[in-house]
Design an enzyme around this catalytic site. Sequence first.
Site, PDB file in Angstrom:
ATOM      1  N   PRO A 260      24.410  14.763  58.051  1.00  0.00           N
ATOM      2  CA  PRO A 260      23.240  15.454  57.493  1.00  0.00           C
ATOM      3  C   PRO A 260      23.678  16.767  56.836  1.00  0.00           C
ATOM      4  O   PRO A 260      24.527  17.473  57.377  1.00  0.00           O
ATOM      5  CB  PRO A 260      22.358  15.725  58.710  1.00  0.00           C
TER       6      PRO A 260
ATOM      7  N   ASP B  76      34.312  26.003  60.497  1.00  0.00           N
ATOM      8  CA  ASP B  76      34.078  24.726  59.806  1.00  0.00           C
ATOM      9  C   ASP B  76      35.331  24.242  59.071  1.00  0.00           C
ATOM     10  O   ASP B  76      35.719  23.076  59.212  1.00  0.00           O
ATOM     11  CB  ASP B  76      32.894  24.829  58.824  1.00  0.00           C
TER      12      ASP B  76
ATOM     13  N   GLY C  78      23.223  20.613  55.395  1.00  0.00           N
ATOM     14  CA  GLY C  78      22.475  21.856  55.663  1.00  0.00           C
ATOM     15  C   GLY C  78      21.911  21.922  57.064  1.00  0.00           C
ATOM     16  O   GLY C  78      20.939  22.617  57.324  1.00  0.00           O
ATOM     17  N   ALA C  79      22.527  21.189  57.993  1.00  0.00           N
ATOM     18  CA  ALA C  79      21.998  21.147  59.358  1.00  0.00           C
ATOM     19  C   ALA C  79      22.943  21.828  60.346  1.00  0.00           C
ATOM     20  O   ALA C  79      22.818  21.669  61.552  1.00  0.00           O
ATOM     21  CB  ALA C  79      21.751  19.699  59.765  1.00  0.00           C
ATOM     22  N   GLY C  80      23.939  22.555  59.825  1.00  0.00           N
ATOM     23  CA  GLY C  80      24.865  23.269  60.701  1.00  0.00           C
ATOM     24  C   GLY C  80      25.991  22.399  61.221  1.00  0.00           C
ATOM     25  O   GLY C  80      26.658  22.739  62.184  1.00  0.00           O
TER      26      GLY C  80
ATOM     27  N   SER D  63      29.055  20.103  56.907  1.00  0.00           N
ATOM     28  CA  SER D  63      29.314  19.090  55.871  1.00  0.00           C
ATOM     29  C   SER D  63      29.956  19.705  54.624  1.00  0.00           C
ATOM     30  O   SER D  63      30.786  19.067  53.981  1.00  0.00           O
ATOM     31  CB  SER D  63      28.042  18.312  55.514  1.00  0.00           C
TER      32      SER D  63
HETATM   33  O1  PMV Z   1      25.774  27.609  60.181  1.00  0.00           O
HETATM   34  P1  PMV Z   1      25.913  26.971  61.525  1.00  0.00           P
HETATM   35  O2  PMV Z   1      24.681  26.284  61.974  1.00  0.00           O
HETATM   36  O3  PMV Z   1      27.154  26.155  61.680  1.00  0.00           O
HETATM   37  O4  PMV Z   1      26.031  28.192  62.610  1.00  0.00           O
HETATM   38  C1  PMV Z   1      27.024  29.130  62.540  1.00  0.00           C
HETATM   39  C2  PMV Z   1      27.345  29.664  63.902  1.00  0.00           C
HETATM   40  C3  PMV Z   1      26.928  31.097  64.131  1.00  0.00           C
HETATM   41  O5  PMV Z   1      27.570  31.488  65.350  1.00  0.00           O
HETATM   42  C4  PMV Z   1      25.433  31.208  64.310  1.00  0.00           C
HETATM   43  C5  PMV Z   1      27.363  32.031  63.008  1.00  0.00           C
HETATM   44  C6  PMV Z   1      28.867  32.213  62.844  1.00  0.00           C
HETATM   45  O6  PMV Z   1      29.294  32.682  61.750  1.00  0.00           O
HETATM   46  O7  PMV Z   1      29.654  31.923  63.759  1.00  0.00           O
END
Ligand code: PMV
Length: 327
Positions: free
Chosen positions: A107, A158, A109-111, A114
């Site tokens: 998915p 990520d 934009g769901a964190g 992706s």
């Molecule tokens: O964008 P997401 O849903 O992967 O969240 C990021 C994680 C946070 O700890 C909220 C922010 C960060 O930069 O670590």
Amino acid sequence: MGVVASAPAKVILFGEHFVVYGEPAIVLAMDRRVYVKVENQEDNTLHVRSTNLNLAACFEKNRFRIEQGDPKEARLRFEPVRQVVERIIEEHGASVGLNVEINSTVPVGAGLGSSAAVIAATIVAVSTLLNVKLHKEDVFRLTCEAEKVVHGASSGVDPAIATFGGIILFQMDTGFKPLDLRMDIPLVIGDTGVERSTKAQVEKVKSIMEKYPQIAQLMMNTVREIVLRAMDALKENDLETVGSLMNVNHALLYGVGVSDESLEWLINAARKAGALGAKLTGAGGGGCMIALSNEEKLDRISEAIQNAGGRSFKARKTDEGVRIEQN
Ligand code: PMV
């Protein structure tokens, strides 16, 4: 023909938000991947298509031409792809035309990371097609740079997961430490479908942390303790403890205001269906939750999340970072 590369999505198991204040987080690569196919193209243009998002566009020198979908969205989503493709073409030395096709099982934009997975897979597919030799560290660095275009300053979690896979301990001052964990971590991911902005959620937490500095300090200490205990439990294959620590971690995230009704519905549904633990994952305020489960209850939990209004899928840890699928 052409080259296909893939990269995994991520989930944050423990420590989101508090990681911004220097505490550790545990993040894992899951077996949902983004696939990028790259082929040579006769002319000197770059064509990018995302089948899931129904977007297609063409970059020709400084000109951008939309071929399918919303121009603004296509520009935003494809800009990091264009950037990394150009960097690799520079290394290659001669200009070439390329066709890039993105297929995702993650998915958007769901964190779930992706966008980093798209970038890492694009880098590996394009560099393989053009015979540009890159080490994994180069892929990681280029993915981080391109992610900055999408997310602004980024912790690099990520890109690390998309590139290297596996499970990592991350802390701002010390960086990444791969955790050598052989155990399986059976999860159900529930997507609320509610859009959220990581930046807005981080701001929300900041205001609480500034308003109650002593309480914030205690919460940060608690998260550190949760992460340390979770590492021990993961090493000992003690899923029950990992699950109950997830519940405690979620309570803290609720406390700093980043859960919402959509997440609470899914989390409660998962717990009622027998999850060992459930929490939001990532920024919160919508987006996704995760539930940890014994093997036999995975389907029941997945169904319960759907009945509560979410989209759900089962996921497992994968040790495979970005890789070539077809050459
Ligand atoms: O964008 P997401 O849903 O992967 O969240 C990021 C994680 C946070 O700890 C909220 C922010 C960060 O930069 O670590």
